[in-house]
Structures are given as structure tokens and as C-alpha cells.
Design a protein around this motif. Structure first.
Motif, PDB file in Angstrom:
ATOM      1  N   THR A 101      17.577  15.484 -51.386  1.00 14.52           N
ATOM      2  CA  THR A 101      18.625  14.876 -52.209  1.00 14.52           C
ATOM      3  C   THR A 101      18.393  13.390 -52.447  1.00 14.52           C
ATOM      4  O   THR A 101      19.033  12.800 -53.318  1.00 14.52           O
ATOM      5  CB  THR A 101      20.006  15.032 -51.547  1.00 14.52           C
ATOM      6  OG1 THR A 101      20.032  14.296 -50.320  1.00 14.52           O
ATOM      7  CG2 THR A 101      20.310  16.498 -51.275  1.00 14.52           C
ATOM      8  N   GLY A 102      17.509  12.784 -51.670  1.00 12.27           N
ATOM      9  CA  GLY A 102      17.221  11.368 -51.866  1.00 12.27           C
ATOM     10  C   GLY A 102      18.361  10.439 -51.505  1.00 12.27           C
ATOM     11  O   GLY A 102      18.500   9.358 -52.094  1.00 12.27           O
ATOM     12  N   ILE A 103      19.190  10.817 -50.533  1.00 17.90           N
ATOM     13  CA  ILE A 103      20.272   9.933 -50.095  1.00 17.90           C
ATOM     14  C   ILE A 103      19.681   8.622 -49.591  1.00 17.90           C
ATOM     15  O   ILE A 103      18.752   8.614 -48.790  1.00 17.90           O
ATOM     16  CB  ILE A 103      21.113  10.590 -48.989  1.00 17.90           C
ATOM     17  CG1 ILE A 103      21.880  11.789 -49.545  1.00 17.90           C
ATOM     18  CG2 ILE A 103      22.092   9.592 -48.378  1.00 17.90           C
ATOM     19  CD1 ILE A 103      22.697  12.523 -48.504  1.00 17.90           C
ATOM     20  N   GLU A 104      20.219   7.517 -50.078  1.00 19.21           N
ATOM     21  CA  GLU A 104      19.748   6.196 -49.671  1.00 19.21           C
ATOM     22  C   GLU A 104      20.834   5.461 -48.903  1.00 19.21           C
ATOM     23  O   GLU A 104      22.015   5.516 -49.274  1.00 19.21           O
ATOM     24  CB  GLU A 104      19.375   5.356 -50.890  1.00 19.21           C
ATOM     25  CG  GLU A 104      18.208   5.855 -51.697  1.00 19.21           C
ATOM     26  CD  GLU A 104      17.906   4.912 -52.845  1.00 19.21           C
ATOM     27  OE1 GLU A 104      17.461   3.778 -52.579  1.00 19.21           O
ATOM     28  OE2 GLU A 104      18.140   5.299 -54.003  1.00 19.21           O
ATOM     29  N   CYS A 163      28.312  13.895 -48.453  1.00 18.72           N
ATOM     30  CA  CYS A 163      27.880  14.975 -47.558  1.00 18.72           C
ATOM     31  C   CYS A 163      28.179  16.362 -48.123  1.00 18.72           C
ATOM     32  O   CYS A 163      27.319  17.252 -48.106  1.00 18.72           O
ATOM     33  CB  CYS A 163      28.559  14.828 -46.197  1.00 18.72           C
ATOM     34  SG  CYS A 163      27.903  13.492 -45.171  1.00 18.72           S
ATOM     35  N   HIS A 164      29.389  16.568 -48.611  1.00 22.84           N
ATOM     36  CA  HIS A 164      29.754  17.903 -49.074  1.00 22.84           C
ATOM     37  C   HIS A 164      29.091  18.265 -50.398  1.00 22.84           C
ATOM     38  O   HIS A 164      29.068  19.439 -50.777  1.00 22.84           O
ATOM     39  CB  HIS A 164      31.277  18.032 -49.168  1.00 22.84           C
ATOM     40  CG  HIS A 164      31.944  18.169 -47.831  1.00 22.84           C
ATOM     41  ND1 HIS A 164      32.262  17.084 -47.057  1.00 22.84           N
ATOM     42  CD2 HIS A 164      32.323  19.269 -47.122  1.00 22.84           C
ATOM     43  CE1 HIS A 164      32.828  17.496 -45.930  1.00 22.84           C
ATOM     44  NE2 HIS A 164      32.874  18.811 -45.937  1.00 22.84           N
ATOM     45  N   GLU A 165      28.538  17.273 -51.085  1.00 23.70           N
ATOM     46  CA  GLU A 165      27.768  17.565 -52.294  1.00 23.70           C
ATOM     47  C   GLU A 165      26.349  18.007 -51.964  1.00 23.70           C
ATOM     48  O   GLU A 165      25.698  18.669 -52.778  1.00 23.70           O
ATOM     49  CB  GLU A 165      27.718  16.325 -53.191  1.00 23.70           C
ATOM     50  CG  GLU A 165      29.050  15.912 -53.773  1.00 23.70           C
ATOM     51  CD  GLU A 165      28.972  14.613 -54.541  1.00 23.70           C
ATOM     52  OE1 GLU A 165      29.520  14.550 -55.658  1.00 23.70           O
ATOM     53  OE2 GLU A 165      28.368  13.647 -54.020  1.00 23.70           O
ATOM     54  N   VAL A 166      25.867  17.654 -50.778  1.00 25.85           N
ATOM     55  CA  VAL A 166      24.476  17.923 -50.419  1.00 25.85           C
ATOM     56  C   VAL A 166      24.192  19.418 -50.401  1.00 25.85           C
ATOM     57  O   VAL A 166      23.266  19.904 -51.070  1.00 25.85           O
ATOM     58  CB  VAL A 166      24.136  17.284 -49.057  1.00 25.85           C
ATOM     59  CG1 VAL A 166      22.796  17.794 -48.535  1.00 25.85           C
ATOM     60  CG2 VAL A 166      24.109  15.769 -49.182  1.00 25.85           C
ATOM     61  N   PHE A 167      24.969  20.181 -49.622  1.00 20.76           N
ATOM     62  CA  PHE A 167      24.726  21.622 -49.550  1.00 20.76           C
ATOM     63  C   PHE A 167      25.002  22.289 -50.896  1.00 20.76           C
ATOM     64  O   PHE A 167      24.309  23.230 -51.291  1.00 20.76           O
ATOM     65  CB  PHE A 167      25.593  22.256 -48.467  1.00 20.76           C
ATOM     66  CG  PHE A 167      25.175  21.913 -47.060  1.00 20.76           C
ATOM     67  CD1 PHE A 167      23.834  21.865 -46.707  1.00 20.76           C
ATOM     68  CD2 PHE A 167      26.122  21.641 -46.087  1.00 20.76           C
ATOM     69  CE1 PHE A 167      23.443  21.551 -45.413  1.00 20.76           C
ATOM     70  CE2 PHE A 167      25.743  21.331 -44.788  1.00 20.76           C
ATOM     71  CZ  PHE A 167      24.402  21.280 -44.450  1.00 20.76           C
ATOM     72  N   ALA A 168      26.015  21.811 -51.607  1.00 25.47           N
ATOM     73  CA  ALA A 168      26.370  22.416 -52.888  1.00 25.47           C
ATOM     74  C   ALA A 168      25.278  22.223 -53.929  1.00 25.47           C
ATOM     75  O   ALA A 168      25.165  23.011 -54.876  1.00 25.47           O
ATOM     76  CB  ALA A 168      27.681  21.829 -53.394  1.00 25.47           C
ATOM     77  N   SER A 169      24.464  21.188 -53.772  1.00 26.03           N
ATOM     78  CA  SER A 169      23.417  20.896 -54.756  1.00 26.03           C
ATOM     79  C   SER A 169      22.089  21.557 -54.415  1.00 26.03           C
ATOM     80  O   SER A 169      21.122  21.423 -55.166  1.00 26.03           O
ATOM     81  CB  SER A 169      23.209  19.382 -54.857  1.00 26.03           C
ATOM     82  OG  SER A 169      22.637  18.874 -53.658  1.00 26.03           O
ATOM     83  N   CYS A 170      22.039  22.265 -53.286  1.00 30.32           N
ATOM     84  CA  CYS A 170      20.772  22.814 -52.801  1.00 30.32           C
ATOM     85  C   CYS A 170      20.533  24.218 -53.344  1.00 30.32           C
ATOM     86  O   CYS A 170      21.312  25.142 -53.075  1.00 30.32           O
ATOM     87  CB  CYS A 170      20.763  22.839 -51.271  1.00 30.32           C
ATOM     88  SG  CYS A 170      19.290  23.615 -50.589  1.00 30.32           S
ATOM     89  N   ASN A 171      19.437  24.387 -54.068  1.00 25.10           N
ATOM     90  CA  ASN A 171      19.104  25.705 -54.610  1.00 25.10           C
ATOM     91  C   ASN A 171      18.650  26.681 -53.531  1.00 25.10           C
ATOM     92  O   ASN A 171      18.571  27.885 -53.775  1.00 25.10           O
ATOM     93  CB  ASN A 171      18.009  25.572 -55.674  1.00 25.10           C
ATOM     94  CG  ASN A 171      18.490  24.836 -56.911  1.00 25.10           C
ATOM     95  OD1 ASN A 171      19.661  24.934 -57.271  1.00 25.10           O
ATOM     96  ND2 ASN A 171      17.599  24.088 -57.547  1.00 25.10           N
TER      97      ASN A 171
END
Length: 292
Positions: A114-117, A48-56
Motif C-alpha cells: 500500500t505504500g503507507i508513509e 488502517c481499515h482501508e489497507v485490507f479493503a484495498s488488497c486484491n
């Protein structure tokens, strides 16, 4: 039904008795407690905390602030030296301070990008429990809004089902797709214009205080008492929710996903059954189906 499955890495001495106890009590006494990141989701998905950090699409200042928190390799990096309270608080404060602020409508597209599966069998587990009226508590150190965006994919989530216990409103939120699923995690707090203004709870719910789960949501759990539980997690600490203190008989099933940070002995101490990291959740679905 074969439980534990033949690919189990570890089977504790009490498993047969625990399964018997679950069978005797039946579905009316069962609640499932599960972690989210890398337990309900596939182990290579972003957390979860990687999701926002990876968003351009979010401000560069926010990304610059949180990138060091996600560095778990460089000696002396904040990701390695900050304690859990400081790590979660620093991340959440940076997210709230983002300018322009995060808007509620951005979350779904960000998560989708992000393609979370989900882990194979996770949707089947959620559906099987919903059909059998077995409540699920997702107890995660992640972010509720991201978790529900994944679970509720394709649903109209503008109107959330309301929980009956008012004291837990700041901590808990229910799925719109699976109304038996309630999420305990860190929630985004939005203003009337749907702009992020804070995070709840103020003291973050994180990976090292999960043992306080029953204290945080005790009133919610007691409103629908269940005396048996299946606990799912992918880190040793996910198995410790404090359930034994309130008289819940638990079967704890873990996925060995700890990498170099956790030894197999840590999993054996925390769980009754340990499965390989990529294992599907089919065996849990079959176990629940066998109970009624």
C-alpha cells in the motif's frame, strides 16, 4: 528551539505556560500520546481499515462486504449512517469471516504493497523518545498489526517484547523496533496456525470512545506514572483521551486534517496548537530534545 513553530494555524493562550511546565518537570515525567492514521503517517496514506479493503489478495466477499463501509460520500451509505460501534464491528466481523482466513504472514506484504508513509519527522520522533526513554502510547482506532508492521519495518518481529501488566495483554502490544512504543488499538487474534479467528478487544476501540483510554489501560499507565503528556492527533476527537482526569498536564498538538467534516473552531477547542495538515513532526522532536 521555537515552539510553537511560525506556521502554526492556532496557538492557545496556555501554550507558553504548558511548555514551561514541561520544561520544569523534564523528560522523566513525560509520555507522548499519539494517534496513528494521518498523525504518525502522511495525511494522504491509506488508513488502517482501508489497507485490507484495498488488497486484491483477500477474498472478494470480504471486499464486497466492507466497501460500502468506506463510502463516505453516497447519501444513505453504511459509511455515513452506521454509528461507530456498528461500523467497527461490521468491518471486524467481515474480516474474521473471510474465507480463506487472513494469515499472519500476509499482513507485512499487504501493508508494504500500500505504500503507507510515515509523516516526515515521525521516525525521528520515535527514535528521539526511545533514546531519551520517553514512553509513547499510540492510541489508535486502527489495527495494531498494521501499525506495528509500519513502525517495525525491517525488524524481526517474531518475538515481541512482553509487557509487565498482564491485565492489558489483550489491549496493548509493544513495538520490536522501538521498545518504548506501546500500541493501543484493535488487535488481530490468531490461532496456533496463525489464522485470524477474532479481533480484540471484543467491543472495538474506535474514534468516538478514545476518551475512555485511561480507563482501558489505567493499570498500564500507572505502572510507569508520568505526570506530563504531549498529545498528537489529526482529528479533534484525538485530543480527548481522559488524561486530565488522572492528573496529567497535557500539551495537545493537532494537525488540521479534517477536511469538510471539521471546522477550525473544532480544532481550536480540542488542541493547544494546531498545525497545517502536511506539517512535519520536527517541532515536536525539537521540543522534546529541549527538555533534556
Amino acid at each position: 528551539m521555537m515552539f510553537p513553530p511560525s506556521n502554526a494555524l492556532y496557538v492557545g493562550p496556555q501554550v507558553r505556560q504548558l511548555v514551561t511546565d514541561l520544561s520544569l518537570r523534564g523528560l522523566s515525567e513525560l509520555r507522548v500520546y499519539t494517534d496513528f492514521d494521518h498523525t504518525l503517517t502522511f495525511p494522504t496514506s491509506l488508513e488502517c481499515h482501508e489497507v485490507f479493503a484495498s488488497c486484491n489478495g483477500l477474498p472478494q466477499a470480504f471486499q464486497a462486504a466492507v466497501r460500502p463501509l468506506l463510502d463516505f460520500e453516497t447519501p444513505g451509505s453504511p459509511g455515513l449512517v452506521l454509528d461507530a460501534d456498528a461500523w467497527w464491528s461490521t468491518y471486524h466481523n467481515a474480516l474474521v469471516a473471510a474465507d480463506p482466513p487472513l494469515h499472519r504472514s500476509q499482513i507485512g506484504p499487504i501493508v508494504a504493497s500500500t505504500g503507507i508513509e510515515l509523516r516526515p519527522g515521525a521516525d525521528d520522533l520515535l527514535r528521539a523518545c526511545c533514546e531519551r526513554r520517553v514512553p509513547i502510547l499510540v492510541a489508535s482506532a486502527g489495527i495494531t498489526d498494521i501499525i506495528l508492521s509500519v513502525i517495525d519495518t525491517g525488524e524481526n518481529v517474531s518475538a515481541k517484547p512482553q509487557l509487565s501488566v498482564d491485565v492489558s495483554q489483550s489491549l496493548l502490544e509493544r513495538s520490536a523496533r522501538y521498545t518504548n512504543v506501546t500500541v493501543l488499538a484493535n488487535r488481530c487474534e490468531f490461532d496456533a496456525s496463525d489464522r485470524l479467528v477474532g479481533m480484540l478487544p471484543r467491543a472495538p476501540y474506535h474514534s468516538l470512545n478514545k476518551a475512555s483510554t485511561t480507563e482501558l489501560v489505567g493499570e498500564f499507565l500507572s505502572s510507569t506514572p508520568r505526570h506530563c503528556g504531549i498529545v498528537l492527533g489529526d482529528k479533534p476527537r484525538d485530543g480527548a483521551l481522559g488524561l486530565e482526569a488522572i492528573g496529567v498536564t497535557t500539551l495537545r498538538v493537532g494537525f488540521a486534517n479534517g477536511g469538510e467534516r471539521h471546522q477550525m473552531s473544532d480544532y481550536e477547542a480540542a488542541y493547544d496548537v494546531v498545525l497545517p495538515r502536511n506539517s512535519p513532526l520536527d517541532c515536536i522532536v525539537e521540543l522534546i530534545a529541549s527538555l533534556g
